[in-house]
Design a protein around this motif. Sequence first.
Motif, mmCIF file in Angstrom:
data_model
loop_
_atom_site.group_PDB
_atom_site.id
_atom_site.type_symbol
_atom_site.label_atom_id
_atom_site.label_comp_id
_atom_site.label_asym_id
_atom_site.label_seq_id
_atom_site.Cartn_x
_atom_site.Cartn_y
_atom_site.Cartn_z
ATOM 1 N N GLN A 130 -9.099 -8.452 4.484
ATOM 2 C CA GLN A 130 -9.090 -7.085 3.960
ATOM 3 C C GLN A 130 -7.735 -6.789 3.315
ATOM 4 O O GLN A 130 -7.660 -6.250 2.214
ATOM 5 N N ARG A 131 -6.677 -7.160 3.991
ATOM 6 C CA ARG A 131 -5.318 -6.935 3.478
ATOM 7 C C ARG A 131 -5.092 -7.668 2.154
ATOM 8 O O ARG A 131 -4.555 -7.104 1.201
ATOM 9 N N ARG A 132 -5.504 -8.946 2.100
ATOM 10 C CA ARG A 132 -5.362 -9.710 0.857
ATOM 11 C C ARG A 132 -6.153 -9.063 -0.276
ATOM 12 O O ARG A 132 -5.689 -8.987 -1.409
ATOM 13 N N PHE A 133 -7.354 -8.567 0.046
ATOM 14 C CA PHE A 133 -8.190 -7.917 -0.952
ATOM 15 C C PHE A 133 -7.513 -6.649 -1.477
ATOM 16 O O PHE A 133 -7.495 -6.393 -2.678
ATOM 17 N N ILE A 134 -6.942 -5.872 -0.584
ATOM 18 C CA ILE A 134 -6.261 -4.628 -0.974
ATOM 19 C C ILE A 134 -5.049 -4.937 -1.847
ATOM 20 O O ILE A 134 -4.818 -4.278 -2.865
ATOM 21 N N GLN A 135 -4.286 -5.954 -1.476
ATOM 22 C CA GLN A 135 -3.100 -6.315 -2.259
ATOM 23 C C GLN A 135 -3.467 -6.858 -3.640
ATOM 24 O O GLN A 135 -2.725 -6.660 -4.598
ATOM 25 N N ALA A 136 -4.613 -7.522 -3.741
ATOM 26 C CA ALA A 136 -5.028 -8.115 -5.016
ATOM 27 C C ALA A 136 -5.580 -7.069 -5.983
ATOM 28 O O ALA A 136 -5.670 -7.324 -7.179
ATOM 29 N N ASN A 137 -5.939 -5.906 -5.462
ATOM 30 C CA ASN A 137 -6.507 -4.844 -6.292
ATOM 31 C C ASN A 137 -5.600 -3.624 -6.206
ATOM 32 O O ASN A 137 -4.904 -3.428 -5.232
ATOM 33 N N ASN A 138 -5.648 -2.810 -7.216
ATOM 34 C CA ASN A 138 -4.778 -1.642 -7.259
ATOM 35 C C ASN A 138 -5.611 -0.374 -7.037
ATOM 36 O O ASN A 138 -6.024 0.271 -7.991
ATOM 37 N N LEU A 164 -0.931 -2.823 8.386
ATOM 38 C CA LEU A 164 -0.991 -3.944 7.447
ATOM 39 C C LEU A 164 -0.962 -3.477 5.990
ATOM 40 O O LEU A 164 -0.663 -4.260 5.093
ATOM 41 N N ASN A 165 -1.291 -2.210 5.763
ATOM 42 C CA ASN A 165 -1.359 -1.663 4.403
ATOM 43 C C ASN A 165 -0.550 -0.378 4.297
ATOM 44 O O ASN A 165 -1.005 0.612 3.743
ATOM 45 N N ILE A 166 0.654 -0.405 4.809
ATOM 46 C CA ILE A 166 1.468 0.789 4.980
ATOM 47 C C ILE A 166 1.807 1.485 3.652
ATOM 48 O O ILE A 166 1.986 2.700 3.616
ATOM 49 N N ARG A 167 1.850 0.769 2.562
ATOM 50 C CA ARG A 167 2.249 1.368 1.281
ATOM 51 C C ARG A 167 1.079 1.971 0.502
ATOM 52 O O ARG A 167 1.283 2.534 -0.564
ATOM 53 N N GLN A 168 -0.114 1.851 1.018
ATOM 54 C CA GLN A 168 -1.301 2.348 0.333
ATOM 55 C C GLN A 168 -1.622 3.777 0.744
ATOM 56 O O GLN A 168 -1.437 4.143 1.907
ATOM 57 N N SER A 169 -2.128 4.558 -0.218
ATOM 58 C CA SER A 169 -2.621 5.895 0.116
ATOM 59 C C SER A 169 -3.935 5.721 0.855
ATOM 60 O O SER A 169 -4.839 5.053 0.364
#
Length: 123
Positions: free
Chosen positions: A71-79, A97-102
Motif C-alpha cells: 500500500q505504501r509503495r502504491f501511494i508513493q508511486a502515485n500522486n 507509513l504515509n505521514i506526508r500524505q493528506s
Amino acid sequence: MKKILILCNSQFGYLTDTYMYCKHLDKNNYHITYYCFDVGKPKLVIENINVVYYKSHGNKVLNFVRFLFAQRRFIQANNFDLIFHVDTKYSMITRLLNIRQSMVLDIRTGYIHQYNFVSRLKN
C-alpha cells in the motif's frame, strides 16, 4: 482533476459506504482509486473507478504487513491529492507509513468493551 485514494480492507463493493462514495462522486472532478484486499468474492465494477486488489496469501499477520508496505509503495508511486482511509485495526501504522500524505480517517464506531481501560487502549 483531483485524485482520491480510498484505502479499505474490505473488497470493493462489499462495504456500502465506500461503494456509494465511488458511485456518486462526480467523475468529471475526481479520479477515484480503491485499494483493498482481494478476498475471493465476485468483483463488482463501477465505470471510471480504478480498483487495485491485493491478493491475500500465507500467514495472516505477515500478509497484513506485506499489504501495508505494498500500500505504501502504491501511494508513493502515485500522486494522490487525498487519501480516504476507512478505519481498520491498525490505522495508525498506515498513517505513520504515509505521514506526508493528506489523509482522512473514517471512523464509524469505536471499540466497545466491558472494561473502560480496554476500550481506551484499543481506541
